[in-house]
Design a protein around this motif. Structure first.
Motif, PDB file in Angstrom:
ATOM      1  N   ARG A  51       0.808  -1.220   0.000  1.00  7.76           N
ATOM      2  CA  ARG A  51       0.000   0.000   0.000  1.00  7.76           C
ATOM      3  C   ARG A  51       0.841   1.269   0.000  1.00  7.76           C
ATOM      4  N   ILE A  52       2.052   1.181   0.524  1.00 12.56           N
ATOM      5  CA  ILE A  52       2.881   2.386   0.619  1.00 12.56           C
ATOM      6  C   ILE A  52       3.963   2.426  -0.461  1.00 12.56           C
ATOM      7  N   LEU A  53       3.979   1.440  -1.346  1.00 13.44           N
ATOM      8  CA  LEU A  53       5.018   1.395  -2.374  1.00 13.44           C
ATOM      9  C   LEU A  53       4.704   2.283  -3.567  1.00 13.44           C
ATOM     10  N   GLY A  54       3.449   2.646  -3.731  1.00 16.65           N
ATOM     11  CA  GLY A  54       3.066   3.457  -4.876  1.00 16.65           C
ATOM     12  C   GLY A  54       1.925   2.810  -5.637  1.00 16.65           C
ATOM     13  N   GLU A  55       1.704   3.299  -6.831  1.00 19.64           N
ATOM     14  CA  GLU A  55       0.602   2.819  -7.663  1.00 19.64           C
ATOM     15  C   GLU A  55       0.965   1.474  -8.281  1.00 19.64           C
ATOM     16  N   PRO A  56       0.145   0.436  -8.063  1.00 16.86           N
ATOM     17  CA  PRO A  56       0.495  -0.892  -8.597  1.00 16.86           C
ATOM     18  C   PRO A  56       0.245  -1.003 -10.093  1.00 16.86           C
ATOM     19  N   GLY A  57       1.066  -1.804 -10.764  1.00 17.85           N
ATOM     20  CA  GLY A  57       0.862  -2.105 -12.174  1.00 17.85           C
ATOM     21  C   GLY A  57       1.292  -1.027 -13.139  1.00 17.85           C
ATOM     22  N   VAL A  58       1.973   0.007 -12.672  1.00 14.19           N
ATOM     23  CA  VAL A  58       2.428   1.083 -13.566  1.00 14.19           C
ATOM     24  C   VAL A  58       3.927   1.291 -13.374  1.00 14.19           C
ATOM     25  N   LEU A 109      11.760  11.860  -5.707  1.00 14.48           N
ATOM     26  CA  LEU A 109      12.272  11.355  -6.978  1.00 14.48           C
ATOM     27  C   LEU A 109      11.403  10.213  -7.474  1.00 14.48           C
ATOM     28  N   ASP A 110      11.299  10.107  -8.803  1.00 19.15           N
ATOM     29  CA  ASP A 110      10.591   8.988  -9.406  1.00 19.15           C
ATOM     30  C   ASP A 110      11.260   7.665  -9.040  1.00 19.15           C
ATOM     31  N   GLY A 111      10.453   6.625  -8.928  1.00 19.53           N
ATOM     32  CA  GLY A 111      11.011   5.301  -8.693  1.00 19.53           C
ATOM     33  C   GLY A 111       9.991   4.224  -9.009  1.00 19.53           C
ATOM     34  N   SER A 155       4.569  -4.319 -10.696  1.00 21.67           N
ATOM     35  CA  SER A 155       5.448  -3.192 -10.403  1.00 21.67           C
ATOM     36  C   SER A 155       4.679  -2.173  -9.578  1.00 21.67           C
ATOM     37  N   PHE A 156       5.430  -1.327  -8.884  1.00 21.12           N
ATOM     38  CA  PHE A 156       4.838  -0.263  -8.077  1.00 21.12           C
ATOM     39  C   PHE A 156       5.587   1.021  -8.392  1.00 21.12           C
ATOM     40  N   ALA A 157       4.863   2.045  -8.798  1.00 24.01           N
ATOM     41  CA  ALA A 157       5.492   3.304  -9.203  1.00 24.01           C
ATOM     42  C   ALA A 157       5.226   4.378  -8.167  1.00 24.01           C
ATOM     43  N   ARG A 158       6.271   5.072  -7.830  1.00 22.67           N
ATOM     44  CA  ARG A 158       6.168   6.186  -6.899  1.00 22.67           C
ATOM     45  C   ARG A 158       6.590   7.445  -7.613  1.00 22.67           C
ATOM     46  N   ARG A 159       5.635   8.347  -7.801  1.00 23.93           N
ATOM     47  CA  ARG A 159       5.951   9.629  -8.426  1.00 23.93           C
ATOM     48  C   ARG A 159       6.139  10.681  -7.348  1.00 23.93           C
ATOM     49  N   PRO A 160       6.976  11.686  -7.596  1.00 26.90           N
ATOM     50  CA  PRO A 160       7.252  12.682  -6.564  1.00 26.90           C
ATOM     51  C   PRO A 160       6.010  13.479  -6.212  1.00 26.90           C
ATOM     52  N   ALA A 161       5.842  13.740  -4.914  1.00 28.21           N
ATOM     53  CA  ALA A 161       4.716  14.546  -4.458  1.00 28.21           C
ATOM     54  C   ALA A 161       5.013  16.021  -4.703  1.00 28.21           C
ATOM     55  N   ILE A 162       3.942  16.820  -4.779  1.00 28.22           N
ATOM     56  CA  ILE A 162       4.116  18.270  -4.929  1.00 28.22           C
ATOM     57  C   ILE A 162       4.660  18.821  -3.629  1.00 28.22           C
ATOM     58  N   SER A 163       5.705  19.618  -3.714  1.00 29.05           N
ATOM     59  CA  SER A 163       6.307  20.167  -2.514  1.00 29.05           C
ATOM     60  C   SER A 163       5.344  21.150  -1.869  1.00 29.05           C
ATOM     61  N   PRO A 164       5.448  21.346  -0.536  1.00 32.33           N
ATOM     62  CA  PRO A 164       4.552  22.290   0.142  1.00 32.33           C
ATOM     63  C   PRO A 164       4.578  23.676  -0.472  1.00 32.33           C
ATOM     64  N   ALA A 165       5.757  24.107  -0.953  1.00 28.85           N
ATOM     65  CA  ALA A 165       5.851  25.449  -1.547  1.00 28.85           C
ATOM     66  C   ALA A 165       5.093  25.519  -2.853  1.00 28.85           C
ATOM     67  N   ALA A 166       4.982  24.387  -3.533  1.00 29.09           N
ATOM     68  CA  ALA A 166       4.331  24.393  -4.838  1.00 29.09           C
ATOM     69  C   ALA A 166       2.824  24.225  -4.736  1.00 29.09           C
ATOM     70  N   GLU A 167       2.331  23.731  -3.579  1.00 28.17           N
ATOM     71  CA  GLU A 167       0.904  23.481  -3.447  1.00 28.17           C
ATOM     72  C   GLU A 167       0.050  24.748  -3.567  1.00 28.17           C
ATOM     73  N   PRO A 168       0.423  25.874  -2.903  1.00 28.56           N
ATOM     74  CA  PRO A 168      -0.391  27.079  -3.087  1.00 28.56           C
ATOM     75  C   PRO A 168      -0.447  27.533  -4.535  1.00 28.56           C
ATOM     76  N   ALA A 169       0.696  27.442  -5.233  1.00 30.27           N
ATOM     77  CA  ALA A 169       0.718  27.853  -6.636  1.00 30.27           C
ATOM     78  C   ALA A 169      -0.177  26.958  -7.467  1.00 30.27           C
ATOM     79  N   ALA A 170      -0.118  25.643  -7.180  1.00 29.72           N
ATOM     80  CA  ALA A 170      -0.975  24.711  -7.919  1.00 29.72           C
ATOM     81  C   ALA A 170      -2.436  24.989  -7.635  1.00 29.72           C
ATOM     82  N   GLY A 171      -2.748  25.288  -6.368  1.00 25.04           N
ATOM     83  CA  GLY A 171      -4.131  25.595  -6.031  1.00 25.04           C
ATOM     84  C   GLY A 171      -4.601  26.868  -6.702  1.00 25.04           C
ATOM     85  N   SER A 172      -3.735  27.887  -6.745  1.00 25.23           N
ATOM     86  CA  SER A 172      -4.092  29.134  -7.412  1.00 25.23           C
ATOM     87  C   SER A 172      -4.337  28.904  -8.893  1.00 25.23           C
TER      88      SER A 172
END
Length: 200
Positions: A51-58, A109-111, A155-172
């Motif tokens: 459950r914590i490894l990322g999205e399964p099958g991608v 980082l992607d993994g 496979s399990f893919a983990r994509r990087p999360a949006i950094s806290p600094a980037a979240e307000p900009a993304a929300g805007s």
């Protein structure tokens, strides 16, 4: 004895002959990650670990990484392999893969973690063998030797999360896009109303 053991760190593949700034904290992080991973393998069902490894099958992209991200990912792989070769507990492929994925996640980082199986026949007896390895961009960070013999089952893919600094900009940006769509819809409705209004 201690000095000879320490010098072997510098001969681990994937790194130059001397330790650089930041290597020791990375090695300590890898050691802690391997210990936690081994404990989890022993006591936690894999379905919960998954459950914590990322999205399964991608999978994450295999494109070349930006230079800074590539260096960070390669350092993760080097540290995990270096420590795994010297732990007093079992730090084989799955423990290395779990530790590497956790370290990649902390660095945003992607993994991709792969699980594969193959059939071996020691002394004429067929036996199923499993393997785990991690890739970031085009680089295999852990489990590379012999991985081509295994057929990937998931496979399990983990994509990087949006950094806290980037979240307000993304929300805007989302709010602006929504407002723009609302204005466009209102303009369209107003135009339709004028075009259907009968002349007096």
């Amino acid at each position: 004895m201690t000095s000879r053991w320490w010098r072997t760190w510098r001969r681990t593949s994937g790194r130059p002959g001397t330790l650089r700034r930041g290597d020791v904290p990375c090695l300590l992080e890898a050691g802690a990650g391997l210990a936690v991973a081994r404990a989890a393998i022993l006591v936690v069902p894999f379905r919960r670990i998954a459950r914590i490894l990322g999205e399964p099958g991608v999978e994450t992209p295999r494109d070349p990484l930006p230079r800074e991200e590539e260096e960070a990912a390669l350092r993760v792989g080097w540290a995990v392999r270096a420590v795994a070769a010297r732990t007093p507990w079992d730090s084989r492929c799955l423990a290395q893969a779990l530790a590497a994925m956790a370290m990649l996640r902390r660095r945003r980082l992607d993994g991709t973690l792969y699980l594969g199986v193959t059939t071996v026949s020691p002394a004429g007896e067929r036996k199923l063998e499993a393997h785990a390895w991690v890739r970031s961009g085009p680089h295999l960070l852990t489990g590379e030797p012999g991985h081509e013999r295994f057929t990937v089952v998931t496979s399990f893919a983990r994509r990087p999360a949006i950094s806290p600094a980037a979240e307000p900009a993304a929300g805007s940006a989302r709010r602006l896009a929504g407002a723009g769509a609302g204005r466009a819809e209102a303009t369209s409705s107003s135009s339709e109303e004028r075009s259907t209004r009968l002349p007096t």
